[in-house]
Design a protein around this motif. Sequence first.
Motif, PDB file in Angstrom:
ATOM      1  N   ALA A  23     -31.194  13.686   2.068  1.00  0.00           N
ATOM      2  CA  ALA A  23     -30.999  12.454   2.843  1.00  0.00           C
ATOM      3  C   ALA A  23     -29.660  11.815   2.479  1.00  0.00           C
ATOM      4  O   ALA A  23     -28.952  11.313   3.344  1.00  0.00           O
ATOM      5  N   GLN A  26     -26.803  13.509   4.165  1.00  0.00           N
ATOM      6  CA  GLN A  26     -26.736  13.297   5.603  1.00  0.00           C
ATOM      7  C   GLN A  26     -26.515  11.835   5.983  1.00  0.00           C
ATOM      8  O   GLN A  26     -26.478  11.514   7.153  1.00  0.00           O
ATOM      9  N   ALA A  27     -26.354  10.969   5.005  1.00  0.00           N
ATOM     10  CA  ALA A  27     -26.158   9.554   5.314  1.00  0.00           C
ATOM     11  C   ALA A  27     -24.838   9.374   6.064  1.00  0.00           C
ATOM     12  O   ALA A  27     -23.817   9.918   5.663  1.00  0.00           O
ATOM     13  N   LYS A  63     -27.452   2.784  11.428  1.00  0.00           N
ATOM     14  CA  LYS A  63     -28.840   3.054  11.826  1.00  0.00           C
ATOM     15  C   LYS A  63     -28.880   3.991  13.035  1.00  0.00           C
ATOM     16  O   LYS A  63     -29.666   4.937  13.080  1.00  0.00           O
ATOM     17  N   GLU A  66     -27.869   7.588  12.066  1.00  0.00           N
ATOM     18  CA  GLU A  66     -28.961   8.286  11.369  1.00  0.00           C
ATOM     19  C   GLU A  66     -29.919   8.912  12.370  1.00  0.00           C
ATOM     20  O   GLU A  66     -30.415  10.013  12.158  1.00  0.00           O
ATOM     21  N   GLN A  67     -30.180   8.196  13.473  1.00  0.00           N
ATOM     22  CA  GLN A  67     -31.107   8.681  14.488  1.00  0.00           C
ATOM     23  C   GLN A  67     -30.512   9.810  15.335  1.00  0.00           C
ATOM     24  O   GLN A  67     -31.180  10.785  15.640  1.00  0.00           O
ATOM     25  N   PRO A  70     -27.004  12.612  12.387  1.00  0.00           N
ATOM     26  CA  PRO A  70     -27.063  12.560  10.917  1.00  0.00           C
ATOM     27  C   PRO A  70     -25.814  13.198  10.307  1.00  0.00           C
ATOM     28  O   PRO A  70     -25.336  14.226  10.774  1.00  0.00           O
TER      29      PRO A  70
END
Length: 161
Positions: A23, A26-27, A63, A66-67, A70
Motif C-alpha cells: 500500500a 502504491q500511495a 483520494k 488511490e481509487q 494507484p
Amino acid sequence: MNSMRRLAFFAPLAATLAAAAMAQAQAPTVNVTVGPELQRQVEKLGDREVNEQIAGLQAEVGKALEQRYPGATANLILVDLKPNRPTMEQVRQTPGLDPINSISIGGAAIKGEIVTADGQTLPVQYSYFSPNIADVWGYSVWRDADRAFERFGNQIERGRF
C-alpha cells in the motif's frame, strides 16, 4: 511445539507488513504549485489560508488517485482561487469588509498532469466558480473552492482525463 506457535504468530504479522509495504508503494503523490497570477494574490488572501486550500486540493486528488490510478503522481498548478467570503487577512487589510455579510463568487481553477504508475501522462484541467452571486450558498469562506476540489477529484475517479 513452541516453534509452531512462533510461526503461527509471525505468518500473519509478515502478511500484514507485506500488505502495508504494498500500500505504501502504491500511495499517490500530489504536488501542487501556485500559478503566477495567484501568487500575486497570496499576500492579500493570506499565506495560511492558501496553504490550507492547497492541502485540501492534495487530499481530494490523493483520494481520487488511490481509487483510479494507484501509484500515480499528480503535478498540479493552482491557477486561481477565490473565496466566497473575506479571508481573515482580507478583513485585516480592509476594515470595511464584513466577514459575515460580504459575499462574492468563489471557486478555483487547476491544471497540470497525472503521471500514472506505468508512465502514461494525462493532462488535466478543471475549474469551477459560482455562475452568479445568487448561486453562492453556505457560510464557509472557501465553499466554492472546496466544491471545485471535490468535483475535480470526482472527475479523476471517473477517468475523465
